[in-house]
Design a protein around this motif. Structure first.
Motif, short mmCIF file in Angstrom:
data_model
loop_
_atom_site.label_atom_id
_atom_site.label_comp_id
_atom_site.label_asym_id
_atom_site.label_seq_id
_atom_site.Cartn_x
_atom_site.Cartn_y
_atom_site.Cartn_z
N UNK A 164 -7.64 4.98 3.43
CA UNK A 164 -8.54 4.04 2.75
C UNK A 164 -9.70 3.63 3.65
N UNK A 165 -9.39 3.38 4.92
CA UNK A 165 -10.45 3.00 5.86
C UNK A 165 -11.50 4.11 5.98
N UNK A 166 -11.03 5.35 6.09
CA UNK A 166 -11.94 6.49 6.22
C UNK A 166 -12.78 6.64 4.95
N UNK A 167 -12.14 6.54 3.80
CA UNK A 167 -12.85 6.67 2.52
C UNK A 167 -13.93 5.61 2.38
N UNK A 168 -13.58 4.38 2.77
CA UNK A 168 -14.54 3.28 2.68
C UNK A 168 -15.76 3.53 3.57
N UNK A 176 -19.67 10.62 8.04
CA UNK A 176 -19.86 11.81 7.24
C UNK A 176 -18.55 12.50 6.96
N UNK A 177 -18.40 13.04 5.75
CA UNK A 177 -17.15 13.70 5.39
C UNK A 177 -16.83 14.85 6.34
N UNK A 178 -17.87 15.55 6.79
CA UNK A 178 -17.67 16.67 7.71
C UNK A 178 -17.29 16.24 9.12
N UNK A 179 -17.41 14.95 9.41
CA UNK A 179 -17.09 14.46 10.75
C UNK A 179 -15.65 14.00 10.88
N UNK A 181 -11.95 14.12 11.61
CA UNK A 181 -11.06 15.00 12.37
C UNK A 181 -9.80 14.23 12.75
N UNK A 182 -8.99 14.80 13.59
CA UNK A 182 -7.73 14.16 13.98
C UNK A 182 -7.98 12.79 14.61
N UNK A 183 -8.96 12.72 15.50
CA UNK A 183 -9.23 11.44 16.17
C UNK A 183 -9.68 10.38 15.18
N UNK A 184 -10.40 10.78 14.13
CA UNK A 184 -10.85 9.83 13.11
C UNK A 184 -9.66 9.12 12.50
N UNK A 185 -8.60 9.87 12.18
CA UNK A 185 -7.40 9.28 11.59
C UNK A 185 -6.64 8.46 12.63
N UNK A 186 -6.46 9.02 13.81
CA UNK A 186 -5.67 8.34 14.84
C UNK A 186 -6.26 6.98 15.21
N UNK A 187 -7.57 6.89 15.20
CA UNK A 187 -8.23 5.63 15.54
C UNK A 187 -7.94 4.53 14.51
N UNK A 188 -7.47 4.94 13.33
CA UNK A 188 -7.24 3.97 12.25
C UNK A 188 -5.76 3.75 11.95
#
Length: 308
Positions: A164-168, A176-179, A181-188
């Motif tokens: 949800x955080x990423x989608x928001x 950006x949707x293309x940005x 990655x794994x770290x994007x999820x792990x940070x949240x």
């Protein structure tokens, strides 16, 4: 007979310790069976939880002895809120007591254990949140062994919250949707575990991981050890057996990687074969001696052909 049994268990523990050649870095434990243990003893659930807390202290010591870096305990799930209120209130009181006791214990400070809570802790009673804050502040400067206590935790809820955080952020244009990655999820994800889980242990006889650390288990890479003793009955010999399961899984994984790389070396050409050779060099020691000798013979033959 009881004394003889203790001597036999002690000898077996020492044998297991001698057989171990390495330990996992991060062990996660599903402490199941406290209530069933209490019923078996003719006690109420709160006594089972208290007996389980004693096992937790022992496991922390075993982790220190074997050089494990991180221990995560599944202590209270989001589903546990549905249990009888009086049972949960007694458990919350015990959590407050043990968190403060751990935070003040000499053995925790001598071993430099850092205590952290993971989960939706805002849903917990204020007294539990205050005890969490106390334990985290008292041990914040340590990094020898990290103890994560999963409270109001649910793996699906954790991943859903991160999604949800990423989608928001994508909707706002901040990401950006293309940005992604794994770290994007792990940070949240919930702040807590600092590394992937190597070994999951579940007591109490059930063979499932119950929505526990699905991201940090890294797909199916974590070894899993199921055992029948209820959590208050969990012994050091069970703990050592779990580590042996991890070692066998790790050994099998290394052999598989080496054999896949060998197959690629034999089948491929061009740049792909160079990547496969690098993997093979890294993992070939995991193969039986006969396979290693065959690899070395093939390598020598290839070198001679190249030299000609």
């Amino acid at each position: 007979m009881e004394r003889l049994g203790q001597l036999a268990r002690g000898a077996y523990e020492r044998l297991l310790e001698l057989e171990l050649s390495g330990t996992p870095s991060h062990v996660a434990v599903i402490q199941d069976g406290n209530r069933r243990y209490a019923r078996q003893q003719g006690d109420d659930a709160s006594e089972g939880h208290r007996a389980g807390a004693e096992t937790t202290e022992q496991v922390l010591e075993w982790c220190r002895e074997t050089g494990i870096d991180e221990l995560t305990l599944y202590t209270f799930s989001t589903e546990n809120f549905d249990r009888p209120e009086e049972e949960n209130e007694a458990l919350f009181d015990l959590l407050c007591e043990k968190l403060r006791e751990f935070a003040d214990a000499d053995r925790v400070h001598d071993s430099e254990v850092r205590i952290r809570a993971i989960g939706e802790t805002g849903k917990l009673p204020e007294r539990v949140r205050e005890a969490i804050d106390y334990a985290e502040r008292r041990t914040a400067g340590y990094d020898n062994l990290q103890l994560n206590i999963a409270l109001a935790y649910g793996g699906r809820a954790e991943l859903l919250s991160a999604a949800r955080d990423v989608t928001s952020e994508v909707d706002r244009g901040a990401l950006g949707a293309g940005d992604i990655d794994v770290e994007t999820i792990e940070d949240r994800l919930y702040e807590g575990p600092s590394r992937d889980v190597d070994l999951i242990v579940r007591t109490g006889g059930d063979e499932r991981t119950s929505n526990f650390l699905p991201w940090h288990a890294n797909g199916n890479e974590a070894a899993v050890y199921f055992c029948t003793p209820y959590w208050p009955e969990f012994r050091k010999v069970d703990f050592l057996r779990a580590i042996r399961t991890y070692e066998h899984r790790e050994e099998s994984w290394r052999k598989t990687r080496a054999r896949r790389a060998l197959a690629l070396v034999r089948a491929l050409g061009g740049t792909e074969v160079n990547d496969a050779r690098r993997v093979l060099r890294r993992f070939k020691d995991a193969l039986p001696s006969a396979e290693r000798e065959a690899i070395e013979s093939e390598t020598d033959a290839e070198f001679e052909r190249t030299a000609d």
